[in-house]
Design a protein around this motif. Structure first.
Motif, mmCIF file in Angstrom:
data_model
loop_
_atom_site.group_PDB
_atom_site.id
_atom_site.type_symbol
_atom_site.label_atom_id
_atom_site.label_comp_id
_atom_site.label_asym_id
_atom_site.label_seq_id
_atom_site.Cartn_x
_atom_site.Cartn_y
_atom_site.Cartn_z
ATOM 1 N N HIS A 14 -5.939 5.541 5.251
ATOM 2 C CA HIS A 14 -4.476 5.562 5.139
ATOM 3 C C HIS A 14 -3.867 4.420 4.336
ATOM 4 O O HIS A 14 -2.748 4.547 3.854
ATOM 5 N N ASP A 17 -2.550 5.086 0.654
ATOM 6 C CA ASP A 17 -1.433 6.036 0.679
ATOM 7 C C ASP A 17 -0.161 5.386 1.222
ATOM 8 O O ASP A 17 0.932 5.580 0.679
ATOM 9 N N ASP A 18 -0.303 4.606 2.295
ATOM 10 C CA ASP A 18 0.855 3.923 2.876
ATOM 11 C C ASP A 18 1.446 2.919 1.889
ATOM 12 O O ASP A 18 2.670 2.825 1.742
ATOM 13 N N ASN A 20 1.174 2.966 -1.430
ATOM 14 C CA ASN A 20 1.783 3.698 -2.549
ATOM 15 C C ASN A 20 3.140 4.277 -2.159
ATOM 16 O O ASN A 20 4.092 4.234 -2.952
ATOM 17 N N ARG A 21 3.242 4.798 -0.950
ATOM 18 C CA ARG A 21 4.512 5.347 -0.472
ATOM 19 C C ARG A 21 5.573 4.255 -0.419
ATOM 20 O O ARG A 21 6.712 4.431 -0.862
#
Length: 142
Positions: A14, A17-18, A20-21
């Motif tokens: 995760h 992704d976290d 990048n978000r």
């Protein structure tokens, strides 16, 4: 003022992704203040980041990756690699060092001195003192 909370989970599944978000969000707003805390629970550890922000005013001052020349893209990639390495060494998330929009601005402006680096948005005295020598070295090496 608006507020948004992000949790950056540390597990490999995760974390990226976290990050990048969060980076995508940070690039889209005008940041007023941030606060981070490391949270440990019995099941998961993560960084919690609170962002106080205002909607970004339309301005052509931000640089898009698609606007970079081939050489500027090389600089941007080298700066991202440096930031990732530094984040891993310090146990921080990359966004705590600087955002993608900052790296894009550096790649476009190619500052040659610490004073020139300070003229880039979000590179004041403290950030320049912490990371300026590394950034100028990267720019001079390419």
């Amino acid at each position: 003022m608006n507020i948004k909370v992000f949790n950056i989970r540390l597990d490999k599944e995760h974390c990226l992704d976290d990050q990048n978000r969060m980076n995508e969000f940070l690039d889209s707003v005008e940041i007023k203040l941030t606060s981070t805390n490391f949270v440990t629970t019995s099941t998961v550890d993560f960084w919690s980041a609170v962002v106080f922000f205002e909607p970004k005013k339309e301005s052509k001052s931000s640089v898009e990756e698609s606007e970079l020349s081939i050489q500027e893209k090389k600089i941007y990639a080298a700066l991202r690699h440096w930031r990732t390495d530094l984040a891993n060494e310090s146990g921080w998330s990359a966004f705590r060092i600087c955002h993608n929009s900052h790296l894009l601005s550096i790649a476009k402006a190619k500052p040659q001195t610490l004073e020139e680096l300070k003229s880039i948005k979000s590179f004041g005295e403290i950030r320049t003192l912490k990371y300026g020598d590394d950034i100028i070295s990267i720019l001079n090496a390419l």
